[in-house]
Motif scaffolding. Structure first.
Motif, short mmCIF file in Angstrom:
data_model
loop_
_atom_site.label_atom_id
_atom_site.label_comp_id
_atom_site.label_asym_id
_atom_site.label_seq_id
_atom_site.Cartn_x
_atom_site.Cartn_y
_atom_site.Cartn_z
N ASP A 1 0.88 -1.16 0.00
CA ASP A 1 0.00 0.00 0.00
C ASP A 1 0.92 1.21 0.00
O ASP A 1 1.51 1.55 1.02
CB ASP A 1 -0.91 -0.02 1.24
N MET B 1 -0.70 4.88 2.60
CA MET B 1 -1.43 4.26 3.72
C MET B 1 -2.69 5.00 4.13
O MET B 1 -3.73 4.39 4.38
CB MET B 1 -0.46 4.18 4.90
N GLY C 1 -5.61 3.74 6.56
CA GLY C 1 -5.45 2.30 6.70
C GLY C 1 -6.51 1.44 6.06
O GLY C 1 -6.44 0.22 6.17
N ASP D 1 -7.16 0.85 2.78
CA ASP D 1 -6.59 -0.01 1.73
C ASP D 1 -5.62 -1.03 2.31
O ASP D 1 -5.55 -2.17 1.84
CB ASP D 1 -5.87 0.84 0.68
N THR D 2 -4.88 -0.64 3.34
CA THR D 2 -3.96 -1.58 3.99
C THR D 2 -4.74 -2.76 4.56
O THR D 2 -4.36 -3.92 4.38
CB THR D 2 -3.17 -0.89 5.12
N THR E 1 -4.58 -6.77 3.47
CA THR E 1 -4.30 -7.87 4.41
C THR E 1 -5.39 -8.93 4.33
O THR E 1 -5.10 -10.13 4.42
CB THR E 1 -4.17 -7.37 5.86
N VAL F 1 1.75 -7.32 3.99
CA VAL F 1 1.53 -6.03 3.35
C VAL F 1 2.53 -5.01 3.91
O VAL F 1 2.65 -4.87 5.13
CB VAL F 1 0.09 -5.52 3.57
N ALA G 1 3.19 -1.02 4.01
CA ALA G 1 2.40 0.20 3.80
C ALA G 1 3.24 1.43 4.14
O ALA G 1 3.98 1.43 5.13
CB ALA G 1 1.15 0.17 4.65
N THR H 1 -3.73 3.63 11.09
CA THR H 1 -3.65 2.32 10.45
C THR H 1 -3.37 1.22 11.46
O THR H 1 -3.93 0.12 11.36
CB THR H 1 -2.56 2.35 9.35
N VAL I 1 -5.22 -2.75 11.42
CA VAL I 1 -4.63 -3.89 10.72
C VAL I 1 -3.95 -4.85 11.68
O VAL I 1 -3.47 -4.45 12.74
CB VAL I 1 -3.61 -3.40 9.65
N THR J 1 1.56 -7.00 8.75
CA THR J 1 1.85 -5.71 8.14
C THR J 1 3.17 -5.13 8.62
O THR J 1 3.58 -5.34 9.76
CB THR J 1 0.73 -4.69 8.47
N LEU K 1 4.41 -1.31 8.71
CA LEU K 1 4.03 0.08 8.47
C LEU K 1 5.29 0.94 8.48
O LEU K 1 6.07 0.90 9.44
CB LEU K 1 3.05 0.56 9.55
#
Length: 199
Positions: A38, A41, A44, A46-47, A51, A60, A62, A73, A77, A82, A84
């Motif tokens: 992503d 971000m 969050g 789309d993040t 996932t 993912v 991001a 985010t 998530v 993830t 980030l």
């Protein structure tokens, strides 16, 4: 008797938005265990979507330059799925492990500004163009790059024109490009670019 609302409709019952079209295409292709990025971000959403598409076993990465984006985010998530990254999307090749370069199934961009915050803090054409080139390098054969562009805000039209010129010049033997946009609205609604990296 009320007619049920279509599952793929916009909030007003019309056609899907650019963001929803992007999600529909990615959902059709992403599989459990895949790697996705992503690039923007935001809050969050789309993040989280990515996932859900790559679970179980996927991951993912991001990116966002605003600390507020990471804070929001993190609330949404699963941490174990993830990574980030508090950095601009133009740095994705640096932050995504080298062994994953050429093995990423999808990269998703949602350009513009972070909803609910300062609208003057926007994505910028110069760094966006670096980022989309890097995204193509990260994608595996058969991978998808989606870019939602918002031409209606300050700087968005220029960013959109640069994306359009860049996409039109991509080698058709290596990439297939599609452009989806509403054509009979007075305002400047979001547009979607989809790039498929040929196998």
């Amino acid at each position: 008797m009320l007619t049920p609302k279509p599952h793929l409709a916009s909030p007003n019952g019309g056609l899907p938005s650019s963001v929803l079209w992007a999600q529909l295409m990615l959902k059709d292709r992403l599989r459990p265990g895949d790697i996705a990025v992503d690039a923007t971000m935001g809050n969050g959403h789309d993040t989280l979507f990515l996932t859900q598409c790559v679970s179980p076993g996927g991951h993912v990465f991001a990116f966002d330059v605003q600390e507020a984006a990471l804070i929001e985010t993190r609330k949404r998530v699963p941490a174990e799925m993830t990574t980030l990254i508090h950095a601009g999307h133009e740095t994705m090749r640096t932050h995504v492990p080298a062994e994953l370069h050429g093995n990423v199934s999808a990269v998703m961009f949602n350009l513009g500004y972070l909803p609910g915050t300062d609208k003057t803090l926007i994505t910028h054409t110069d760094t966006t163009m670096i980022a989309v080139w890097e995204a193509l390098e990260l994608l595996k054969p058969g991978g998808l790059l989606t870019i939602v562009v918002y031409p209606g805000h300050e700087g968005g039209a220029d960013e959109g024109r640069c994306i359009a010129d860049w996409a039109a010049a991509l080698n058709s033997r290596r990439f297939e490009v599609q452009h989806l946009r509403p054509i009979n609205r007075a305002a400047s609604p979001p547009e979607l670019w989809v790039i498929w990296k040929r196998g």
